[in-house]
Write an enzyme that holds these catalytic residues in place. Sequence first.
Site, mmCIF file in Angstrom:
data_model
loop_
_atom_site.group_PDB
_atom_site.id
_atom_site.type_symbol
_atom_site.label_atom_id
_atom_site.label_comp_id
_atom_site.label_asym_id
_atom_site.label_seq_id
_atom_site.Cartn_x
_atom_site.Cartn_y
_atom_site.Cartn_z
ATOM 1 N N LYS A 271 0.833 -1.201 0.000
ATOM 2 C CA LYS A 271 0.000 0.000 0.000
ATOM 3 C C LYS A 271 0.871 1.256 0.000
ATOM 4 O O LYS A 271 1.941 1.252 0.606
ATOM 5 C CB LYS A 271 -0.862 0.046 1.266
ATOM 6 C CG LYS A 271 -2.015 -0.925 1.300
ATOM 7 C CD LYS A 271 -2.804 -0.757 2.599
ATOM 8 C CE LYS A 271 -3.916 -1.787 2.734
ATOM 9 N NZ LYS A 271 -5.002 -1.619 1.770
ATOM 10 N N ARG A 345 -10.661 -11.160 2.158
ATOM 11 C CA ARG A 345 -11.623 -12.139 1.612
ATOM 12 C C ARG A 345 -11.055 -13.547 1.606
ATOM 13 O O ARG A 345 -11.790 -14.524 1.700
ATOM 14 C CB ARG A 345 -12.072 -11.684 0.222
ATOM 15 C CG ARG A 345 -10.966 -11.560 -0.779
ATOM 16 C CD ARG A 345 -11.381 -10.791 -2.018
ATOM 17 N NE ARG A 345 -11.419 -9.342 -1.794
ATOM 18 C CZ ARG A 345 -11.797 -8.456 -2.702
ATOM 19 N NH1 ARG A 345 -12.188 -8.855 -3.895
ATOM 20 N NH2 ARG A 345 -11.807 -7.172 -2.434
HETATM 21 N N1 BES Z 1 -8.088 -3.569 4.606
HETATM 22 C C1 BES Z 1 -8.332 -3.135 3.275
HETATM 23 C C2 BES Z 1 -9.618 -2.316 3.141
HETATM 24 C C3 BES Z 1 -9.670 -1.010 3.865
HETATM 25 C C4 BES Z 1 -9.436 0.167 3.190
HETATM 26 C C5 BES Z 1 -10.013 -0.950 5.190
HETATM 27 C C6 BES Z 1 -9.501 1.378 3.850
HETATM 28 C C7 BES Z 1 -10.087 0.257 5.871
HETATM 29 C C8 BES Z 1 -9.840 1.432 5.192
HETATM 30 C C9 BES Z 1 -8.433 -4.340 2.336
HETATM 31 O O1 BES Z 1 -7.682 -5.433 2.683
HETATM 32 C C10 BES Z 1 -7.937 -3.905 1.005
HETATM 33 O O2 BES Z 1 -6.769 -3.611 0.927
HETATM 34 N N2 BES Z 1 -8.810 -3.871 0.012
HETATM 35 C C11 BES Z 1 -8.437 -3.471 -1.299
HETATM 36 C C12 BES Z 1 -9.013 -4.475 -2.269
HETATM 37 C C13 BES Z 1 -8.541 -4.296 -3.673
HETATM 38 C C14 BES Z 1 -7.083 -4.651 -3.796
HETATM 39 C C15 BES Z 1 -9.383 -5.158 -4.573
HETATM 40 C C16 BES Z 1 -9.042 -2.081 -1.566
HETATM 41 O O3 BES Z 1 -10.176 -1.851 -1.156
HETATM 42 O O4 BES Z 1 -8.345 -1.256 -2.124
HETATM 43 MG MG MG Z 2 -5.680 -5.325 1.939
#
Ligand code: BES
Ligand code: MG
Length: 488
Positions: A271, A345
Amino acid sequence: MEIFVKNPLDTELSADVIITGFYENDKELSEIQKGLDEKFNGVISKNILGIENFKGKYLETFSVPVAGKKILAVGLGKKEEFNNDKVREIAAKTIKTTEKLSKNKTVAYNIQNNGSMCCCKIAYNIALGTIMGEYDFDKYKSKKNEEKITTVEILHAKPEKLTPVVEKAKITGDAMNFTKDLIFEPAEYATPTKISEIASNLASENGLKIRVYNKDELKNMNFNAFLAVGQGSVQEPKMIHLKYTPANGAKKKIAIIGKGITFDSGGLDIKPPASMLTMKTDMSGCACVLGVMKAISKLKPDVEVHMISALCENMPSGSSYKVGDVLIAKNGKTIEVDNTDAEGRLTLADALTFADELNVDEVIDVATLTGAVIVALGNTITGIMGNDEEFVKEIIEDGKEAGETLWQLPVFDDMQENLKSDIADMRNTGSRYAGSSVAARFLSNFTNAKKWVHLDIAGTAFIDKPYKELSKGATAAMVRTLIKHITK
Ligand code: BES
Ligand code: MG
Ligand code: ZN
């Protein structure tokens, strides 16, 4: 903080501050206000209602010193618009105001009924609101807040009637505080192992059964999608299974599953800094369902409840799982890893399969799953998706009753197209669009439950500014809704 109900007309008023509510442009006094007015030489009729600038507008406050105490008048707004949510917000905000008034320790609340509300609910929401308003996470501050309120008295003519309700509010508030504490903890502290220990203590203190599975056991149980996510970290993954059994038979069985990523760096698909900043909170689902278990062990509903959380860290390293890897999930379906940041997921997939083996009537998962839910619904509304319209509606209603807002997003079968892989049964991400729904569609491949809902709390679990009765930071999202659903 101690909270109890007291009849001010019978007993001495020991409070340092007496908070009393007035409807907008309404000069009529309640019985309790008449009593206070007499006791304190007409302070209410002369010094509050006699003053032109106090109108009783919603959340307006006005403080008057009297006999070594303070009376804090608070506006309740329009009588016909008053409701339980407003009671909670008033309680949370005025308890903060009171802290700052001077060195006050005991606060009494007198919020009058608008004629159509239930006194029990008013008392419940005063108690819960004050607990929510007083919360802060100061464990790591060398200078603690010394202005804390120690006692809240809820003024009512019939204390015996309201006391059990206030007890329920205290149990709910305590559970929320427990959940918030766990979310605020740094990832370096709240590791899968540490959270398992906390869960074990919670179980032994509250008479719950617990089983914590370690990595080897999980390997034997085919938790392969889950274990892949944790394999890049030095922290050992763990899975918690807590169980509450009612004493006199269960009317139904429920599984509540919480996403338990103790830190989500994104993995090899790392990230950017701004997105990683709050990722210690990626175990908010786990913290939520643990808090719920704490509350129900005390509220003792006649429902069997299983709490499940697969806990691990998502880290980049030489042993991390990689894009292109094919995982064989616990239920045998194969998943091509398209993005290592769509890890939640994968962990939930195996946890959902585990829940299926428990033969429960309902499955509810709570997860900080997608950034997309924040784009769709913001920071104050939780996304709900599921496979049974009636069940989805029921949970939305439970949320409303409990003071939390949920909004349904769709899950369609043809969203599976989006998850197509060339070499496996599916991949773990689809296109960017409708990201929350596609994630839910992914999860649906791993549950056979007749009634399943998925609650996406990515936007609501941790907020960067206060909102109504919620302080900045961890909110304990969905704790109230789930307690309501299980104990109603
Ligand atoms: N933990 C994150 C989602 C999240 C984002 C939680 C902001 C709290 C605040 C999750 O694991 C994630 O990284 N999701 C990705 C999925 C994508 C790669 C399909 C996302 O939402 O960007
Ligand atoms: Mg994630
Ligand atoms: Zn995550």
